[in-house]
Design a protein around this motif. Sequence first.
Motif, PDB file in Angstrom:
ATOM      1  N   THR A   1      -4.139  10.767   6.967  1.00 36.11           N
ATOM      2  CA  THR A   1      -5.268  10.129   6.294  1.00 36.11           C
ATOM      3  C   THR A   1      -5.033   8.635   6.312  1.00 36.11           C
ATOM      4  O   THR A   1      -3.924   8.170   6.028  1.00 36.11           O
ATOM      5  CB  THR A   1      -5.416  10.620   4.842  1.00 36.11           C
ATOM      6  OG1 THR A   1      -5.911  11.965   4.850  1.00 36.11           O
ATOM      7  CG2 THR A   1      -6.407   9.750   4.065  1.00 36.11           C
ATOM      8  N   ILE A   2      -6.062   7.886   6.671  1.00 37.78           N
ATOM      9  CA  ILE A   2      -5.972   6.426   6.694  1.00 37.78           C
ATOM     10  C   ILE A   2      -7.057   5.883   5.788  1.00 37.78           C
ATOM     11  O   ILE A   2      -8.235   6.215   5.939  1.00 37.78           O
ATOM     12  CB  ILE A   2      -6.121   5.872   8.120  1.00 37.78           C
ATOM     13  CG1 ILE A   2      -5.103   6.525   9.061  1.00 37.78           C
ATOM     14  CG2 ILE A   2      -5.948   4.354   8.127  1.00 37.78           C
ATOM     15  CD1 ILE A   2      -5.237   6.100  10.511  1.00 37.78           C
ATOM     16  N   ASP A   3      -6.659   5.040   4.839  1.00 42.45           N
ATOM     17  CA  ASP A   3      -7.592   4.571   3.820  1.00 42.45           C
ATOM     18  C   ASP A   3      -7.173   3.183   3.357  1.00 42.45           C
ATOM     19  O   ASP A   3      -6.040   2.749   3.603  1.00 42.45           O
ATOM     20  CB  ASP A   3      -7.598   5.548   2.636  1.00 42.45           C
ATOM     21  CG  ASP A   3      -8.871   5.472   1.807  1.00 42.45           C
ATOM     22  OD1 ASP A   3      -9.667   4.538   2.010  1.00 42.45           O
ATOM     23  OD2 ASP A   3      -9.056   6.356   0.946  1.00 42.45           O
ATOM     24  N   GLY A   4      -8.060   2.499   2.705  1.00 40.06           N
ATOM     25  CA  GLY A   4      -7.750   1.206   2.123  1.00 40.06           C
ATOM     26  C   GLY A   4      -7.174   1.364   0.728  1.00 40.06           C
ATOM     27  O   GLY A   4      -6.957   2.476   0.234  1.00 40.06           O
ATOM     28  N   ALA A   5      -6.905   0.248   0.076  1.00 39.75           N
ATOM     29  CA  ALA A   5      -6.409   0.252  -1.302  1.00 39.75           C
ATOM     30  C   ALA A   5      -6.847  -1.034  -1.977  1.00 39.75           C
ATOM     31  O   ALA A   5      -7.034  -2.065  -1.327  1.00 39.75           O
ATOM     32  CB  ALA A   5      -4.891   0.382  -1.344  1.00 39.75           C
ATOM     33  N   ASP A   6      -7.016  -0.967  -3.278  1.00 38.69           N
ATOM     34  CA  ASP A   6      -7.360  -2.163  -4.052  1.00 38.69           C
ATOM     35  C   ASP A   6      -6.114  -2.941  -4.439  1.00 38.69           C
ATOM     36  O   ASP A   6      -6.159  -4.160  -4.576  1.00 38.69           O
ATOM     37  CB  ASP A   6      -8.162  -1.755  -5.289  1.00 38.69           C
ATOM     38  CG  ASP A   6      -9.458  -1.061  -4.925  1.00 38.69           C
ATOM     39  OD1 ASP A   6     -10.261  -1.673  -4.204  1.00 38.69           O
ATOM     40  OD2 ASP A   6      -9.655   0.095  -5.339  1.00 38.69           O
ATOM     41  N   GLU A   7      -5.005  -2.227  -4.611  1.00 35.88           N
ATOM     42  CA  GLU A   7      -3.698  -2.845  -4.860  1.00 35.88           C
ATOM     43  C   GLU A   7      -2.617  -1.910  -4.341  1.00 35.88           C
ATOM     44  O   GLU A   7      -2.779  -0.692  -4.359  1.00 35.88           O
ATOM     45  CB  GLU A   7      -3.442  -3.074  -6.363  1.00 35.88           C
ATOM     46  CG  GLU A   7      -4.191  -4.203  -7.000  1.00 35.88           C
ATOM     47  CD  GLU A   7      -3.792  -4.432  -8.452  1.00 35.88           C
ATOM     48  OE1 GLU A   7      -4.144  -5.488  -8.996  1.00 35.88           O
ATOM     49  OE2 GLU A   7      -3.127  -3.549  -9.055  1.00 35.88           O
ATOM     50  N   PHE A   8      -1.485  -2.493  -3.902  1.00 38.61           N
ATOM     51  CA  PHE A   8      -0.307  -1.686  -3.624  1.00 38.61           C
ATOM     52  C   PHE A   8       0.936  -2.490  -3.987  1.00 38.61           C
ATOM     53  O   PHE A   8       0.938  -3.720  -3.922  1.00 38.61           O
ATOM     54  CB  PHE A   8      -0.253  -1.238  -2.157  1.00 38.61           C
ATOM     55  CG  PHE A   8      -0.006  -2.342  -1.150  1.00 38.61           C
ATOM     56  CD1 PHE A   8       1.284  -2.656  -0.736  1.00 38.61           C
ATOM     57  CD2 PHE A   8      -1.070  -3.055  -0.622  1.00 38.61           C
ATOM     58  CE1 PHE A   8       1.504  -3.668   0.191  1.00 38.61           C
ATOM     59  CE2 PHE A   8      -0.857  -4.064   0.317  1.00 38.61           C
ATOM     60  CZ  PHE A   8       0.447  -4.371   0.720  1.00 38.61           C
ATOM     61  N   ASP A   9       1.987  -1.769  -4.412  1.00 41.34           N
ATOM     62  CA  ASP A   9       3.228  -2.448  -4.779  1.00 41.34           C
ATOM     63  C   ASP A   9       4.323  -2.147  -3.754  1.00 41.34           C
ATOM     64  O   ASP A   9       4.072  -1.493  -2.730  1.00 41.34           O
ATOM     65  CB  ASP A   9       3.652  -2.083  -6.204  1.00 41.34           C
ATOM     66  CG  ASP A   9       4.040  -0.610  -6.367  1.00 41.34           C
ATOM     67  OD1 ASP A   9       4.247   0.086  -5.345  1.00 41.34           O
ATOM     68  OD2 ASP A   9       4.139  -0.156  -7.526  1.00 41.34           O
ATOM     69  N   ALA A  10       5.530  -2.593  -4.025  1.00 43.38           N
ATOM     70  CA  ALA A  10       6.625  -2.458  -3.066  1.00 43.38           C
ATOM     71  C   ALA A  10       6.992  -1.006  -2.796  1.00 43.38           C
ATOM     72  O   ALA A  10       7.535  -0.684  -1.735  1.00 43.38           O
ATOM     73  CB  ALA A  10       7.846  -3.221  -3.571  1.00 43.38           C
ATOM     74  N   ASP A  11       6.716  -0.114  -3.749  1.00 42.46           N
ATOM     75  CA  ASP A  11       7.002   1.312  -3.580  1.00 42.46           C
ATOM     76  C   ASP A  11       5.813   2.071  -3.004  1.00 42.46           C
ATOM     77  O   ASP A  11       5.822   3.301  -2.957  1.00 42.46           O
ATOM     78  CB  ASP A  11       7.397   1.927  -4.922  1.00 42.46           C
ATOM     79  CG  ASP A  11       8.700   1.357  -5.450  1.00 42.46           C
ATOM     80  OD1 ASP A  11       9.609   1.124  -4.636  1.00 42.46           O
ATOM     81  OD2 ASP A  11       8.794   1.117  -6.673  1.00 42.46           O
ATOM     82  N   LEU A  12       4.794   1.337  -2.573  1.00 39.98           N
ATOM     83  CA  LEU A  12       3.556   1.896  -2.010  1.00 39.98           C
ATOM     84  C   LEU A  12       2.812   2.777  -3.008  1.00 39.98           C
ATOM     85  O   LEU A  12       2.145   3.743  -2.623  1.00 39.98           O
ATOM     86  CB  LEU A  12       3.827   2.648  -0.702  1.00 39.98           C
ATOM     87  CG  LEU A  12       4.516   1.842   0.406  1.00 39.98           C
ATOM     88  CD1 LEU A  12       4.435   2.582   1.739  1.00 39.98           C
ATOM     89  CD2 LEU A  12       3.941   0.445   0.539  1.00 39.98           C
ATOM     90  N   ASN A  13       2.940   2.452  -4.289  1.00 41.93           N
ATOM     91  CA  ASN A  13       2.034   3.003  -5.284  1.00 41.93           C
ATOM     92  C   ASN A  13       0.746   2.182  -5.240  1.00 41.93           C
ATOM     93  O   ASN A  13       0.773   0.980  -4.988  1.00 41.93           O
ATOM     94  CB  ASN A  13       2.657   2.957  -6.676  1.00 41.93           C
ATOM     95  CG  ASN A  13       3.836   3.900  -6.788  1.00 41.93           C
ATOM     96  OD1 ASN A  13       3.787   5.048  -6.334  1.00 41.93           O
ATOM     97  ND2 ASN A  13       4.920   3.418  -7.384  1.00 41.93           N
ATOM     98  N   LEU A  14      -0.367   2.841  -5.511  1.00 33.13           N
ATOM     99  CA  LEU A  14      -1.670   2.224  -5.270  1.00 33.13           C
ATOM    100  C   LEU A  14      -2.580   2.295  -6.480  1.00 33.13           C
ATOM    101  O   LEU A  14      -2.452   3.185  -7.322  1.00 33.13           O
ATOM    102  CB  LEU A  14      -2.392   2.945  -4.115  1.00 33.13           C
ATOM    103  CG  LEU A  14      -1.595   3.421  -2.909  1.00 33.13           C
ATOM    104  CD1 LEU A  14      -2.478   4.320  -2.038  1.00 33.13           C
ATOM    105  CD2 LEU A  14      -1.084   2.230  -2.110  1.00 33.13           C
ATOM    106  N   ILE A  15      -3.527   1.360  -6.514  1.00 34.23           N
ATOM    107  CA  ILE A  15      -4.762   1.542  -7.266  1.00 34.23           C
ATOM    108  C   ILE A  15      -5.882   1.644  -6.240  1.00 34.23           C
ATOM    109  O   ILE A  15      -6.007   0.796  -5.350  1.00 34.23           O
ATOM    110  CB  ILE A  15      -5.039   0.387  -8.240  1.00 34.23           C
ATOM    111  CG1 ILE A  15      -4.122   0.480  -9.468  1.00 34.23           C
ATOM    112  CG2 ILE A  15      -6.510   0.411  -8.701  1.00 34.23           C
ATOM    113  CD1 ILE A  15      -4.367  -0.595 -10.512  1.00 34.23           C
ATOM    114  N   LYS A  16      -6.666   2.712  -6.363  1.00 32.89           N
ATOM    115  CA  LYS A  16      -7.815   2.933  -5.495  1.00 32.89           C
ATOM    116  C   LYS A  16      -9.022   3.321  -6.344  1.00 32.89           C
ATOM    117  O   LYS A  16      -8.881   3.691  -7.494  1.00 32.89           O
ATOM    118  CB  LYS A  16      -7.527   4.032  -4.470  1.00 32.89           C
ATOM    119  CG  LYS A  16      -6.534   3.597  -3.391  1.00 32.89           C
ATOM    120  CD  LYS A  16      -6.243   4.697  -2.380  1.00 32.89           C
ATOM    121  CE  LYS A  16      -7.485   5.300  -1.765  1.00 32.89           C
ATOM    122  NZ  LYS A  16      -8.376   4.301  -1.137  1.00 32.89           N
ATOM    123  N   GLY A  17     -10.183   3.205  -5.753  1.00 29.04           N
ATOM    124  CA  GLY A  17     -11.397   3.623  -6.442  1.00 29.04           C
ATOM    125  C   GLY A  17     -12.409   2.522  -6.619  1.00 29.04           C
ATOM    126  O   GLY A  17     -13.454   2.734  -7.241  1.00 29.04           O
ATOM    127  N   GLY A  18     -12.111   1.327  -6.056  1.00 26.22           N
ATOM    128  CA  GLY A  18     -13.089   0.248  -6.156  1.00 26.22           C
ATOM    129  C   GLY A  18     -14.401   0.578  -5.484  1.00 26.22           C
ATOM    130  O   GLY A  18     -15.457   0.080  -5.879  1.00 26.22           O
TER     131      GLY A  18
END
Length: 262
Positions: A87-104
């Motif tokens: 799966t390839i997708d964008g993100a609104d934020e990501f940190d060094a551990d590749l945790n994300l905020i998505k849903g914008g």
Amino acid sequence: MTGDLSPIDKAKFVAARRAADLVEDGMRVGLGTGSTAAWLVRCLGEAVRDDGLKIRGVPTSARTAALAREVGIEVISLDEARWLDITIDGADEFDADLNLIKGGGGALLQEKIVATASDRMVVIADAGKEVEALGAFPLPAEVIPFGWQTTRALIEETLVGMDVLGRDITLRMNGDRPFVTDEGNHILDLHLRRIGNPRQLALVLNQLPGVVENGLFLDICDTVVVGHGDGRVELRDLNEGTVEEGRLDFVDSDNLFRDISD
């Protein structure tokens, strides 16, 4: 046409172009939602048209499904695919551990379902999406319309005990009406400014009645492809602990890449 893009759009384009190289013939591919993911869908459509790439795509929203069909990608449902190669997708934020905020873009529920049903999740983003701590971007929570104000009150009460800097909550609007997701739900945007313990917050939010899902994507992303406005692109693999760097040249393209928008 790509030569006329703004630096931000160039960054999105090169990230999408590099990520498209990860897709191989015969793959079942989760297709994300949003402006960066739209570049990816266009790049894959070009490969289908010009190089004979054969893939089946599982879109995460109705608008991504429409775009995929428009550029010639075979679209199937997740139930038909059962499991995805990538799966390839964008993100609104990501940190060094590749945790994300998505849903914008309002598709977080389908995005999370599709991403977790994949052998590999790749995030494509411009460099400005990288943060030291999640939370500057409002955290979306998808809630059912029934009693949504009560659900908001429950979230407000819960946030008092969480490690966050802000607790403002707004109902996402579409003009003068509440925004409605593909599943018929509303979205509450949590303006937290900084999230000190994302795992605790994600767990607590999803236990509240009325909350369907939240936009914290934790331990889901394996790889991030970061684009820069000058054509530089980095591929960071969390599992391998590697970073690949390169550069993509901008060339004129045809109408396959026109009208990219959220």
